[in-house]
Design an enzyme around this catalytic site. Structure first.
Site: not given
Ligand code: BES
Ligand code: ZN
Ligand code: ZN
Length: 506
Positions: A270, A275, A282, A293, A352, A354, A356
């Site tokens: 990825k 992000d 966020k 990310d 967010d 994204e 996957r």
């Molecule tokens: N890049 C983030 C996950 C992440 C969070 C990586 C903190 C490293 C540190 C991912 O794209 C994301 O935002 N995931 C969300 C998913 C949610 C929308 C279900 C999350 O984990 O909050």
């Molecule tokens: Zn991400």
């Molecule tokens: Zn994200």
């Protein structure tokens, strides 16, 4: 600080520092006895008068010698329990040794390998090689944006560490192999530490070309027009809000003797260069570090570098899905229904989620094009994984027990820790959507978010494909220094995956 390691049968350089390693029982080796004599009994004197130095693993004590001494200082280095020390512990000790060397402003140091000892759990040559590796990994610095490096106390000039003794040649052979991993790790760390104003999909792809092509890796870059034409609809949707257009980079190392690139071991990363969360922006506190990310992609390209440097005898494929997740008038929205390379449609639950989406298209692409021996994807995919396992273990999903067994061996050999997480039809099922083939978030909401994300990815895995998903959100970026990794970027993934490839090569 640049650290270089050299090996020789007997010390060839004028050194200012002698390293004396001591097990917990404070029994001096023949070499330590010599240094003790050289320094008028200084070592024994300090061992007696410093009751706190007990030779514990990684403990250090810096002793300054008198003006008649041929060197400036002796560093006592604890090795702990001889029956417990192994390659992992040796690297941790090496990391701590590096700090003692740096803090005492050593410029040239000597470590003498002693003869193998029956009571020790590790061969002396391996100990010296892994100790050196620990030093090297801890010496990493990202200071390219500091304009006045000389003001920075932690940046002293070059340091040379010489490993000497009869077994130096054997130690060097082990170290050389490890060093190719260190170079991959450093490349990965550099990419993760690089900010998003300079590292975006196009510049990331350029860096990969510059770095890997000279090493014999075939690198192909798909730009936005090609991705559009080929049907990478999910990947393109994620990137559409950014002025920096998406890229896909395909890297091939054809190391197998037969010369035809067949059934490659495949690695997908990825690579969200930033992000923001997109329209589901966020909040403060979550957005600041999101240049990280792309750590999955960084690990994959670091791995390709290592594989090429050590000239691995295997066919290895690396694919990184690069895009920037921005919020703009052209950004994708929650509720949008998008297509994917697999043909399946996806209802976007939250912009967010994204990672996957970009991974889904890359997984499809690898399966359709390369008939992979297996695929491992790496992704900073969910905050939920950090809630589950914190910063120590990488949560790993895998649909094949043989692959898992090999990953466990690779984990042992690399010191990068894995914890197996569940794949289950229930996690796949909860992605069902009323109006599309699936939605991007499960109905359990924030519960088991990392498992649900894996369930989403599994919908893109075809029958018979051996696959693992490593959620590296917690382990690729740390808030406090580690013994062998200064914060923040760790380069996690390069070492374990290199060892995994070795398991299949063997
Ligand atoms: N890049 C983030 C996950 C992440 C969070 C990586 C903190 C490293 C540190 C991912 O794209 C994301 O935002 N995931 C969300 C998913 C949610 C929308 C279900 C999350 O984990 O909050
Ligand atoms: Zn991400
Ligand atoms: Zn994200």
């Amino acid at each position: 600080m640049t650290l270089s390691i050299s090996f020789s049968e007997s010390p060839s350089l004028q050194f200012d520092t002698v390293i004396v390693d001591i097990y917990e029982d404070n029994r001096l080796s023949a070499h330590a006895e010599t240094i003790d004599r050289d320094t008028g009994g200084m070592i024994k004197h300090h061992l007696e008068t410093h009751p706190k130095f007990k030779g514990k693993a990684g403990q250090t004590l810096v002793l300054t010698t008198g003006k008649d001494s041929p060197y400036l200082r002796v560093i006592l280095l604890g090795l702990g329990d001889p029956e417990k020390i192994d390659h992992k512990e040796s690297e941790i000790i090496g990391g701590k040794l590096f700090l003692a060397l740096r803090n005492s402003a050593a410029e040239s140091a000597v470590f003498t390998i002693h003869k193998d000892e029956a009571r020790s759990n590790i061969k002396s040559a391996d100990l010296a090689a892994h100790l050196s590796m620990g030093c090297v990994l801890r010496s990493y610095k990202f200071d390219k944006y500091k304009t006045n490096i000389s003001d920075d106390a932690s940046s002293s000039p070059e340091m040379v560490l010489e490993i000497s003794g009869e077994a130096a040649e054997a130690a060097e052979a082990v170290f050389e192999n490890l060093y190719s991993e260190a170079e991959g790790v450093f490349y990965a760390r550099n990419l993760v530490n690089e900010p998003a104003n300079t590292l975006y999909p196009e510049s990331f792809a350029q860096s990969i070309k510059d770095e890997l092509r000279p090493l014999g890796v075939e690198v192909e870059v798909f730009d936005e027009k090609k991705l559009q034409k080929m049907g990478f609809e999910a990947h393109m949707a994620v990137g559409q809000g950014s002025a920096h257009q998406p890229r896909l980079v395909v890297m091939k190392w054809a190391g197998d003797k037969d010369g035809n690139f067949k059934n490659p071991m495949s690695f997908v990363g990825k690579g969200i260069t930033f992000d923001t969360g997109g329209v589901n922006l966020k909040p403060n506190g979550s957005i600041e570090e999101m240049k990280l990310d792309m750590a999955g992609a960084a690990a994959v390209v670091g791995l390709m570098k290592t594989v090429a440097l050590r000239k691995a005898g295997a066919d290895v494929l690396g694919v990184v899905a690069l895009a920037e997740n921005m919020n703009s008038s052209n950004a994708y929205r929650p509720g949008d229904i998008i297509g994917s390379l697999s043909g399946q449609t996806i209802e976007v639950s939250n912009t967010d989620a994204e990672g996957r989406l970009v991974l889904a298209d890359s997984l499809t692409y690898v399966q359709k094009t390369y008939n992979p021996a297996f695929i491992v994807d790496l992704a900073t995919l969910t905050g939920a994984m950090m809630i589950a396992l914190g910063f120590e273990y990488c949560g790993t999903f895998v649909n094949d027990n043989e692959l898992w067994d090999k990953m466990e061996v690779a984990s042992h050999n690399s010191s990068e820790k894995l914890w197996r997480m569940p794949l289950d039809p229930a996690y796949k099922k909860e992605m069902d959507s009323q109006i599309a083939d699936m939605k991007s978030l499960g109905s359990s909401g924030r519960y088991a978010g990392a498992c649900a994300a894996a369930g989403f990815l599994e919908r893109f895995i075809e029958e018979g494909t051996i696959w693992s998903h490593m959620d590296i959100a917690g382990v690729s970026w740390v808030k406090a220094d580690r013994p062998t990794a200064p914060k923040p970027a760790t380069g996690f993934g390069v070492r374990i995956l290199n060892q995994l490839i070795k398991e299949y090569e063997a």
